[in-house]
Write a protein that holds these residues in place. Structure first.
Motif, mmCIF file in Angstrom:
data_model
loop_
_atom_site.group_PDB
_atom_site.id
_atom_site.type_symbol
_atom_site.label_atom_id
_atom_site.label_comp_id
_atom_site.label_asym_id
_atom_site.label_seq_id
_atom_site.Cartn_x
_atom_site.Cartn_y
_atom_site.Cartn_z
ATOM 1 N N MET A 2 0.888 -1.089 -0.257
ATOM 2 C CA MET A 2 0.100 -0.024 0.086
ATOM 3 C C MET A 2 0.851 1.158 -0.186
ATOM 4 S SD MET A 2 -2.871 -1.247 2.940
ATOM 5 C CE MET A 2 -3.742 0.068 2.613
ATOM 6 N N ALA A 3 0.845 1.928 -1.229
ATOM 7 C CA ALA A 3 1.868 3.294 -1.332
ATOM 8 C C ALA A 3 1.168 4.408 -0.795
ATOM 9 C CB ALA A 3 2.159 3.384 -2.736
ATOM 10 N N GLY A 4 2.084 5.024 0.181
ATOM 11 C CA GLY A 4 1.679 6.462 0.633
ATOM 12 C C GLY A 4 0.382 6.254 1.666
ATOM 13 N N SER A 5 0.148 5.343 2.389
ATOM 14 C CA SER A 5 -0.830 5.473 3.011
ATOM 15 C C SER A 5 -0.496 6.064 4.515
ATOM 16 C CB SER A 5 -1.343 3.825 3.317
ATOM 17 O OG SER A 5 -1.871 3.482 2.035
ATOM 18 N N ARG A 6 -1.311 6.783 5.122
ATOM 19 C CA ARG A 6 -1.280 7.455 6.356
ATOM 20 C C ARG A 6 -1.850 6.375 7.478
ATOM 21 N NH1 ARG A 6 -3.424 12.264 6.044
ATOM 22 N NH2 ARG A 6 -1.206 13.413 5.916
ATOM 23 N N ILE A 7 -1.062 5.801 8.147
ATOM 24 C CA ILE A 7 -1.127 4.833 9.136
ATOM 25 C C ILE A 7 -2.129 5.201 10.163
ATOM 26 C CG2 ILE A 7 -0.575 2.919 10.771
ATOM 27 C CD1 ILE A 7 1.876 2.642 9.069
ATOM 28 N N PRO A 8 -3.216 5.060 10.433
ATOM 29 C CA PRO A 8 -4.144 5.354 11.658
ATOM 30 C C PRO A 8 -3.652 4.916 12.899
ATOM 31 C CG PRO A 8 -5.194 3.564 10.587
ATOM 32 C CD PRO A 8 -3.943 3.633 9.663
ATOM 33 N N TYR A 9 -4.058 5.714 14.042
ATOM 34 C CA TYR A 9 -3.544 5.382 15.315
ATOM 35 C C TYR A 9 -4.420 4.056 15.967
ATOM 36 C CZ TYR A 9 -1.801 9.775 15.445
ATOM 37 O OH TYR A 9 -0.728 11.156 14.904
ATOM 38 N N GLN A 10 -3.589 3.064 15.960
ATOM 39 C CA GLN A 10 -4.313 1.624 16.386
ATOM 40 C C GLN A 10 -4.356 1.576 17.875
ATOM 41 O OE1 GLN A 10 -1.155 1.856 14.951
ATOM 42 N NE2 GLN A 10 0.325 0.693 16.143
ATOM 43 N N CYS A 11 -3.677 2.464 18.765
ATOM 44 C CA CYS A 11 -3.533 2.573 20.203
ATOM 45 C C CYS A 11 -3.723 3.790 20.844
ATOM 46 C CB CYS A 11 -2.588 1.845 20.678
ATOM 47 S SG CYS A 11 -2.245 -0.026 20.328
#
Length: 562
Positions: A2-11
């Motif tokens: 997955m290119a250039g995805s902003r990773i959400p806050y998982q915790c």
């Protein structure tokens, strides 16, 4: 990928006046007064060998080997002397001798060509598959759990791939609050959940092998290790040592083989000796642990643990954690989350793969009430039937029309909604409201009359497999809501600060499977038909007692790795 995805806050975790938010391998710090971003902590990329992330002592040994010797990378020259054959037994027939000779003299380059032509053995193919499954999709080990001390001075995190427990302090540097890592301890098995004692001195860690350990919060490498805290390990009286050395080998090929032998010995020794820091085994289940909570009733401490085998176990606190007080039995599927309301600590609320939420008087194991949640989940997902996977149970006390109300907020994996309940004086859950959201809920905290939640910005709302289109991307993964006369409403003022702060989110190229495992792994706890046994059964205390009807805990490197 997955290119250039902003990773959400998982915790998410509250630590005093700060919001601690984990995104992939990074931790961001926010001000809870106005939602402004303060600082961030980033983990250094972990070393990888053979497609597998190395942890702790293994990583250090790898760096030492690379700095001391480069003989592993030597290419075998065709003009170098051939490797010597070793006669293993006088009873070997000529056919096996000829087979060994051919095996030893095969040139590595020609062997690679054989592999490319699809003629590699089953063992090599299996090894390649294992390497693929052990490779992390992130540059650094990702954070899977957070906890904060009562005194709001320290934060504890679990990083999954390296099985490490990391302790951080929040301190001001040049007038700016920053997160500094104090220690990193690699556990024997991968931790799955943690809690911190009320005196902010001890970490309670539950792992995927079914064991619960205690560790001192503050750790110094120079401090002596109590002998009683070491795990007993059976080390051979006469450990194997290579008979050859650098002065007796006669070819570059043999030198490479010797280096490989030394490498394997170093990794084996690290596993046999166990962690070189203080850690005490408190209790053990015979199944993968999913959650752990600490409770105090009438001045006595208790450890409450939940597992994949539908059990909720109540044990005494330290130092009598080996004594089982009771079980809360009634779940038919795995128990993924438990909650002990701070103001009503005699009550426990649990949920998991069942269609119901359960309310317990946990000290006696008595089931007080239960309420169906499947219908509400199905309405949000626009589905006739829906599999319920409870991912979070949170408690907050808010002023209501008739006095204070105990509000229970429930989230489910892959469901874009909050399910709000009242915990009544009769210890029942009363439906209050269902709040639809623009994305699947990943984590949540409550602070005074406000809640802050993280939503998934990568996958579509209501799905754990379909990725959002670029025109469907959410502006921010952090949302704020506030209680107004007992009702949850959008907090636009505070939320604007979080939206601006979300611009610090990093865009990373990550493996889609790794991201899905990080965000959505609880459904994997659901047993298949051939795995289900009876719900009755016992537990093991220190691995000494196992009763019929239970299934053994899975190793962290097996199929339940997520």
């Amino acid at each position: 990928m997955m290119a250039g995805s902003r990773i959400p806050y998982q915790c998410l975790e509250k630590c005093g006046n700060f919001l601690v938010a984990a995104s992939g391998s990074n931790i961001d710090l926010f001000n809870l007064e106005d939602g402004s971003f303060i600082s961030t902590w980033s983990s250094a990329p972990a070393p990888i060998e053979g497609g597998k992330l190395l942890a702790g002592d293994e990583a250090a040994k790898l760096e030492h080997r690379e700095s001391q010797s480069s003989s592993v990378d030597i290419k075998v020259d065709a003009s170098s002397p051939p490797a010597k054959r070793r006669k293993l037994s006088g009873d070997e027939d000529k056919s096996s001798e000829t087979k060994d000779e051919n095996t030893e003299t095969v040139d590595p380059e020609s062997k690679e060509e054989v592999d490319e032509n699809g003629k590699a053995g089953k063992k090599q193919k299996k090894q390649k598959q294992n390497n693929r499954s052990e490779t992390s999709g992130f540059e650094s080990p990702s954070i899977i759990a957070l906890a904060a001390t009562k005194d709001a001075k320290h934060v504890v995190a679990i990083t999954g791939e390296d099985k490490a427990i990391r302790v951080f302090e929040i301190a001001e540097t040049d007038g700016v609050a920053k997160i500094n890592q104090l220690s990193q301890r690699v556990m024997p098995k991968r931790p799955s959940s943690l809690a911190i004692t009320s005196d902010s001195t001890t970490i309670i860690s539950a792992d995927k092998f079914g064991d619960v350990y205690s560790l001192p919060l503050l750790f110094s490498e120079s401090s002596p290790l109590p002998q009683a805290s070491r795990e007993s390990s059976q080390v051979p009286d006469r450990p194997f040592k290579p008979s050859a050395n650098e002065f007796t080998i006669h070819s570059q090929r043999n030198r490479k083989a010797l280096e490989n032998q030394k490498r394997q010995l170093a990794l084996r020794d690290a596993k046999e000796t166990g962690p070189a820091f203080e850690h005490t085994l408190l209790l053990g289940h015979v199944s993968l642990l999913t959650d752990v909570k600490l409770a105090i009733v009438e001045g006595r401490n208790y450890i409450i643990t939940a597992d994949r085998d539908e059990h909720i176990r109540v044990s005494r606190g330290i130092p009598q954690a080996h004594i089982i007080e009771t079980f809360c039995l009634g779940h038919k599927e795995f128990v993924s989350r438990i909650c002990v309301p701070e103001e009503r600590s005699e009550i426990l609320i649990s949920g998991g793969g069942d269609n119901d939420l359960f309310v317990w008087k946990w000290a006696s194991g008595e089931l007080l009430s239960h309420i169906d949640i499947e219908r509400q989940v199905a309405e949000i997902l626009h589905s006739v039937t829906a599999k319920v996977v409870v991912s979070g149970i949170y408690h907050t006390r808010q002023p209501g029309t008739g006095g204070s109300e105990d509000i229970i907020i429930v989230t489910c994996e892959g469901v874009p909604a909050l399910f709000i309940f009242n915990l009544t004086a009769r210890n029942t859950l009363q439906r209050k409201k269902t709040i639809p959201l623009p994305g699947n809920v990943l984590s949540l905290i409550s602070s005074n009359n406000r809640i802050i939640l993280s939503v998934d910005t990568v996958y579509e709302a209501g799905s754990t497999t379909e990725v959002r289109n670029e025109d469907e991307q959410l502006d921010a993964s952090l949302l704020s809501m506030i209680f107004n006369e007992g009702e949850l409403v959008q907090d636009s003022t505070f939320g604007k600060g979080l939206s601006n702060a979300a611009e610090v989110g990093r865009k990373e190229v990550v493996n889609a499977a790794a991201l899905k495992t990080l965000l959505y792994s609880l459904e994997n706890l659901r047993k298949r038909d051939n795995e289900k046994f009876g719900t009755e059964g016992g537990e093991s205390v220190g691995g000494t007692e196992i009763q019929a009807g239970d299934t053994p805990a899975l190793e962290e490197d097996e199929q339940m790795e997520g």
